[in-house]
Write a protein that holds these residues in place. Structure first.
Motif, PDB file in Angstrom:
ATOM      1  N   GLY A  91      28.256   7.025  59.058  1.00 50.24           N
ATOM      2  CA  GLY A  91      27.871   5.834  59.799  1.00 50.24           C
ATOM      3  C   GLY A  91      27.093   6.138  61.063  1.00 50.24           C
ATOM      4  N   GLU A  92      27.475   7.240  61.751  1.00 48.96           N
ATOM      5  CA  GLU A  92      26.782   7.624  62.989  1.00 48.96           C
ATOM      6  C   GLU A  92      25.324   7.988  62.738  1.00 48.96           C
ATOM      7  OE1 GLU A  92      27.352  10.980  66.542  1.00 48.96           O
ATOM      8  OE2 GLU A  92      28.977  10.602  65.110  1.00 48.96           O
ATOM      9  N   THR A  93      25.002   8.367  61.496  1.00 44.58           N
ATOM     10  CA  THR A  93      23.622   8.732  61.155  1.00 44.58           C
ATOM     11  C   THR A  93      22.691   7.527  61.243  1.00 44.58           C
ATOM     12  OG1 THR A  93      24.604  10.298  59.577  1.00 44.58           O
ATOM     13  CG2 THR A  93      22.223  10.003  59.492  1.00 44.58           C
ATOM     14  N   ALA A  94      23.199   6.353  60.898  1.00 42.13           N
ATOM     15  CA  ALA A  94      22.390   5.116  60.899  1.00 42.13           C
ATOM     16  C   ALA A  94      21.085   5.313  60.140  1.00 42.13           C
ATOM     17  CB  ALA A  94      22.104   4.673  62.339  1.00 42.13           C
ATOM     18  N   LEU A  95      21.195   5.845  58.924  1.00 41.66           N
ATOM     19  CA  LEU A  95      20.023   6.181  58.131  1.00 41.66           C
ATOM     20  C   LEU A  95      19.465   4.933  57.452  1.00 41.66           C
ATOM     21  CD1 LEU A  95      18.254   8.537  57.040  1.00 41.66           C
ATOM     22  CD2 LEU A  95      19.839   8.653  55.100  1.00 41.66           C
ATOM     23  N   ALA A 154      42.339  30.813  51.644  1.00 52.08           N
ATOM     24  CA  ALA A 154      41.985  29.439  51.256  1.00 52.08           C
ATOM     25  C   ALA A 154      41.645  28.643  52.505  1.00 52.08           C
ATOM     26  CB  ALA A 154      43.130  28.774  50.498  1.00 52.08           C
ATOM     27  N   THR A 155      40.504  27.948  52.472  1.00 50.76           N
ATOM     28  CA  THR A 155      40.051  27.135  53.598  1.00 50.76           C
ATOM     29  C   THR A 155      39.608  25.775  53.086  1.00 50.76           C
ATOM     30  OG1 THR A 155      39.268  29.085  54.807  1.00 50.76           O
ATOM     31  CG2 THR A 155      38.410  26.967  55.504  1.00 50.76           C
ATOM     32  N   ILE A 156      39.968  24.727  53.815  1.00 48.50           N
ATOM     33  CA  ILE A 156      39.478  23.385  53.507  1.00 48.50           C
ATOM     34  C   ILE A 156      39.055  22.737  54.822  1.00 48.50           C
ATOM     35  CG2 ILE A 156      41.822  22.406  53.601  1.00 48.50           C
ATOM     36  CD1 ILE A 156      40.837  20.359  51.470  1.00 48.50           C
ATOM     37  N   GLU A 157      37.908  22.082  54.805  1.00 48.65           N
ATOM     38  CA  GLU A 157      37.374  21.459  56.013  1.00 48.65           C
ATOM     39  C   GLU A 157      36.666  20.169  55.635  1.00 48.65           C
ATOM     40  OE1 GLU A 157      35.274  23.633  59.411  1.00 48.65           O
ATOM     41  OE2 GLU A 157      33.587  22.676  58.379  1.00 48.65           O
ATOM     42  N   ALA A 158      36.925  19.112  56.382  1.00 42.99           N
ATOM     43  CA  ALA A 158      36.232  17.835  56.216  1.00 42.99           C
ATOM     44  C   ALA A 158      35.963  17.299  57.617  1.00 42.99           C
ATOM     45  CB  ALA A 158      37.064  16.859  55.410  1.00 42.99           C
ATOM     46  N   ARG A 159      34.704  17.314  58.051  1.00 43.80           N
ATOM     47  CA  ARG A 159      34.400  16.949  59.429  1.00 43.80           C
ATOM     48  C   ARG A 159      32.944  16.538  59.569  1.00 43.80           C
ATOM     49  NH1 ARG A 159      33.401  22.183  63.219  1.00 43.80           N
ATOM     50  NH2 ARG A 159      32.615  20.471  64.472  1.00 43.80           N
ATOM     51  N   THR A 160      32.640  15.963  60.712  1.00 38.30           N
ATOM     52  CA  THR A 160      31.282  15.566  61.043  1.00 38.30           C
ATOM     53  C   THR A 160      30.574  16.702  61.769  1.00 38.30           C
ATOM     54  OG1 THR A 160      31.947  13.254  61.251  1.00 38.30           O
ATOM     55  CG2 THR A 160      29.886  13.882  62.302  1.00 38.30           C
ATOM     56  N   HIS A 161      29.305  16.903  61.413  1.00 38.96           N
ATOM     57  CA  HIS A 161      28.478  17.922  62.062  1.00 38.96           C
ATOM     58  C   HIS A 161      27.271  17.260  62.721  1.00 38.96           C
ATOM     59  CE1 HIS A 161      30.364  21.645  60.448  1.00 38.96           C
ATOM     60  NE2 HIS A 161      30.795  20.797  59.526  1.00 38.96           N
ATOM     61  N   ARG A 162      26.809  17.890  63.806  1.00 40.76           N
ATOM     62  CA  ARG A 162      25.630  17.397  64.520  1.00 40.76           C
ATOM     63  C   ARG A 162      24.764  18.583  64.920  1.00 40.76           C
ATOM     64  NH1 ARG A 162      30.233  15.218  66.288  1.00 40.76           N
ATOM     65  NH2 ARG A 162      30.519  12.942  66.064  1.00 40.76           N
ATOM     66  N   ASN A 163      23.458  18.399  64.855  1.00 40.61           N
ATOM     67  CA  ASN A 163      22.537  19.375  65.434  1.00 40.61           C
ATOM     68  C   ASN A 163      22.305  19.002  66.892  1.00 40.61           C
ATOM     69  OD1 ASN A 163      22.177  21.020  63.216  1.00 40.61           O
ATOM     70  ND2 ASN A 163      20.384  19.922  62.452  1.00 40.61           N
ATOM     71  N   GLN A 190      20.496  13.552  63.809  1.00 41.90           N
ATOM     72  CA  GLN A 190      20.826  14.595  62.835  1.00 41.90           C
ATOM     73  C   GLN A 190      22.341  14.788  62.820  1.00 41.90           C
ATOM     74  OE1 GLN A 190      18.447  18.145  62.971  1.00 41.90           O
ATOM     75  NE2 GLN A 190      16.548  17.026  63.393  1.00 41.90           N
ATOM     76  N   VAL A 191      23.006  13.848  62.169  1.00 40.70           N
ATOM     77  CA  VAL A 191      24.462  13.807  62.071  1.00 40.70           C
ATOM     78  C   VAL A 191      24.830  13.614  60.601  1.00 40.70           C
ATOM     79  CG1 VAL A 191      26.570  12.646  62.829  1.00 40.70           C
ATOM     80  CG2 VAL A 191      24.588  12.744  64.363  1.00 40.70           C
ATOM     81  N   TRP A 192      25.818  14.342  60.137  1.00 36.85           N
ATOM     82  CA  TRP A 192      26.246  14.214  58.743  1.00 36.85           C
ATOM     83  C   TRP A 192      27.707  14.653  58.596  1.00 36.85           C
ATOM     84  CZ3 TRP A 192      23.402  18.136  60.735  1.00 36.85           C
ATOM     85  CH2 TRP A 192      23.843  19.446  60.515  1.00 36.85           C
ATOM     86  N   GLY A 193      28.297  14.288  57.498  1.00 36.12           N
ATOM     87  CA  GLY A 193      29.646  14.715  57.175  1.00 36.12           C
ATOM     88  C   GLY A 193      29.631  15.807  56.119  1.00 36.12           C
ATOM     89  N   GLU A 194      30.524  16.763  56.267  1.00 40.63           N
ATOM     90  CA  GLU A 194      30.641  17.853  55.286  1.00 40.63           C
ATOM     91  C   GLU A 194      32.081  17.962  54.806  1.00 40.63           C
ATOM     92  OE1 GLU A 194      28.999  21.803  55.512  1.00 40.63           O
ATOM     93  OE2 GLU A 194      27.641  21.163  57.124  1.00 40.63           O
ATOM     94  N   ALA A 231      22.103  17.304  73.784  1.00 38.69           N
ATOM     95  CA  ALA A 231      21.535  16.100  73.156  1.00 38.69           C
ATOM     96  C   ALA A 231      21.451  16.290  71.643  1.00 38.69           C
ATOM     97  CB  ALA A 231      20.156  15.799  73.718  1.00 38.69           C
ATOM     98  N   ILE A 232      21.757  15.221  70.894  1.00 41.22           N
ATOM     99  CA  ILE A 232      21.649  15.265  69.436  1.00 41.22           C
ATOM    100  C   ILE A 232      20.178  15.183  69.040  1.00 41.22           C
ATOM    101  CG2 ILE A 232      22.287  14.120  67.283  1.00 41.22           C
ATOM    102  CD1 ILE A 232      24.717  12.971  68.705  1.00 41.22           C
ATOM    103  N   LEU A 233      19.748  16.111  68.211  1.00 46.13           N
ATOM    104  CA  LEU A 233      18.372  16.084  67.730  1.00 46.13           C
ATOM    105  C   LEU A 233      18.162  14.892  66.799  1.00 46.13           C
ATOM    106  CD1 LEU A 233      17.726  19.864  66.937  1.00 46.13           C
ATOM    107  CD2 LEU A 233      17.165  18.602  69.019  1.00 46.13           C
TER     108      LEU A 233
END
Length: 578
Positions: free
Chosen positions: A310-314, A239-248, A270-274, A253-255
């Motif tokens: 929020g970091e995405t500023a979309l 069993a695995t659970i993960e809640a975190r921010t991802h970046r390319n 290119q930042v999002w939460g999963e 440097a962030i794309l």
């Protein structure tokens, strides 16, 4: 002096040791002499009349390390060694090699030999089990540094042989291009000395860019692993659970993403939460003929969710376009699945193939793995889907070398559409050792089609082209081709430190259309060194120059295999079902 000229000089001047007499061979010979034993070749009718277990501390008088350091280490208990053996006193001389592989798989020994022997004094025949401990309380590391860029870093304070019982307790710090993480791991391969395993892991993530909290992850496992090819049943729960921010991230440097069809240049990070939840339970039935067959059946649940943060500023109105271009798919699947594996029990023991001076068992012959599962909207899934993955590999040892060919593929059929198709093919070759060293070559390609996961594919520095910056070449959902030719010397024993040299040529490309494939090339030289008291992994320092531009890259790494990933063949690495 160019890397090519230096390679030629090193190949001429290096005088390695004979492959048949390694550091491990010398240690075994000393034990045989001190115990009054000699090697013995048993016949089918011979029976084991005695078992001699010889355990050595981490440090011995032939090391330059002080022996008093052994006071800070608890040697592995003899019963912990004996419980992994698959033969008995009074029985035939069978499954000795498999017993040795079980002991090596514990990762608490620097050296392991399980050898038929005869006593010089009375001629009695039996088995010698010689195991020399690894330093178990240590600051383990895994890292890769390309030029001034730290591609990855792992530092963990681990006790891998707690109280000499092969239990693991770890505090860890890790860094990837996007995040830092702090965590802990606890693992018991033999709960209460029995056949079951249990483990857990917790990780907290912080942004590498501003040190803000990025999220957390946890994992728990419990099972009856198949540690013995004669064991009929195995059970696993994961069993695995993960809640975190991802970046390319590429080269630190962030794309950014620019919405197509708009006048403005949005430059959205290119930042999002999963949020990911994965639970799986499986029962396996094992049976053995000339192949080992493992047939598994189970049920799994996966819930994947991704969204801008929020970091995405979309900007408003671009949510759907951003999700399509950058985010992995949102999906929930409850699925039954079937799993099948087949492989041989035939192994060959190499030296100086992937590490230095110690024995390395490599499975030969064919191997096969297939997984298939399905989910339905009628049973809590977000779509009607069928997914599958398969792998096939074969390895052989012509003329004392190693040849491995493998292919693996995966695809998903969802709501009437085939997507996420991937096919990987690889070939790996290693020559037999000579006084001049070994020649190794590998070539692999991964072809992707209809990739809805928006996988960021990179090449350069930390993953293949050592003469280029990390992630010098990148694209989303792209295919890759990569090849490496490497000459490596046999190790030189300097007060038990195993030191070697290498020269290499890399070539690779990222592409969508094979007709547009454009290879990039580099040449380089390197140093390899191993401290057998502390680890079986090799430190690597490489200097490489690209052939299509000016420049020079220095790459320092530890924690990866060198060239031949004999411990992880295709059927060990099926594409995750999610």
């Amino acid at each position: 002096m160019s890397p090519l000229v230096l390679c030629l000089l090193l190949a001429v001047q290096t005088d390695g040791a004979d492959d048949a007499h390694t550091y491990e061979d010398a240690q075994l010979a000393a034990v045989l002499e001190s115990e009054g034993l000699e090697p013995f070749a048993p016949s089918a009718s011979d029976r084991v009349s005695f078992l001699r277990v010889v355990g050595h501390d981490v440090f011995t008088p032939d090391d330059f390390w002080p022996d008093w350091l052994n006071l800070m280490h608890v040697r592995t208990a003899e019963d912990v060694i004996v419980r992994e053996l698959l033969f008995t006193v009074g029985g035939p001389f069978e499954r000795l090699d498999e017993s040795a592989r079980n002991l090596r798989a514990m990762f608490v020994f620097a050296l392991v030999r399980v050898t038929p022997v005869r006593q010089r004094s009375n001629g009695a025949i039996g088995v010698l089990v010689f195991a020399r401990d690894l330093w178990s309380l240590r600051l383990e590391q895994g890292f890769q540094i390309t030029g001034t860029s730290v591609d990855r870093l792992l530092l963990q304070l681990s006790e891998r042989n707690l109280f000499g019982r092969a239990k693991v307790a770890t505090l860890r710090f890790a860094m990837d291009p996007s995040s830092w993480s702090l965590g802990e791991i606890a693992y018991d391969p033999r709960v209460w000395g029995g056949a079951f395993e249990a483990g857990e892991r917790v990780e907290l993530y912080l942004s590498r860019f501003d040190s803000h909290f990025d999220g957390a992850a946890g994992r728990a496992i419990l099972g009856l692993p198949l540690n013995d090819t004669q064991q009929p049943w195995g059970v696993s729960f994961d069993a695995t659970i993960e809640a975190r921010t991802h970046r390319n991230v590429v080269d630190g440097a962030i794309l950014s993403w620019d919405a197509p069809g708009t006048v403005e240049a949005e430059q959205v990070p290119q930042v999002w939460g999963e949020r990911n939840v994965a639970i799986e339970a499986m029962v396996r039935r094992q049976f053995t003929s000339w192949l080992v067959h493992r047939l598994g059946a189970g049920v799994g649940f996966v819930d994947d969710h991704a969204e801008p943060v929020g970091e995405t500023a979309l900007p408003a109105g671009l949510e759907q376009a951003f999700a399509h271009a950058v985010l992995p798919p949102v999906r929930r699947t409850l699925f039954p699945f079937l799993d099948y594996q087949a492989f041989t029990t035939h192994h060959r023991v190499y030296e100086d193939l992937d590490t230095f001076g110690v024995s390395e068992p490599v499975r030969l012959g064919p191997s096969l793995a297939v997984t298939i599962g399905a989910g339905s909207r009628a049973a809590l899934s977000s779509s009607d889907t069928v997914f599958g993955a398969g792998a096939v590999a074969i390895a052989a040892d012509p003329l004392g070398g190693l040849v491995e060919a493998a292919a693996e593929g995966s695809a998903r059929y969802e709501d009437g559409v085939v997507k996420n198709r991937a096919l990987s093919v690889r070939l790996r070759l290693a020559s037999a050792p000579t006084l001049a060293g070994r020649l190794l070559w590998r070539a692999d390609t991964t072809l992707r089609r209809d990739d809805e996961t928006n996988t960021l594919v990179t090449l350069g520095g930390n993953n293949g082209l050592r003469g280029y910056a990390s992630g010098a070449f990148f694209d989303v959902g792209a295919s890759t081709a990569h090849s490496t030719l490497e000459w490596r010397s046999l190790p030189i024993d300097l007060a038990t430190v195993q030191l070697g040299l290498a020269c290499f040529y890399d070539a690779g490309s990222i592409f969508h259309d094979p007709a547009e494939l454009a290879l990039h090339h580099d040449l380089g030289v390197g140093v390899r060194f191993l401290f057998p008291q502390f680890n079986r992994g090799v430190y690597r320092l490489d200097v490489a120059a690209p052939l299509d531009e000016l420049g020079l890259r220095v790459l320092l790494s530890f924690g990866d295999t060198q060239m031949v990933e004999h411990g992880r063949t295709a059927f060990d690495r099926l594409v995750p079902r999610r």
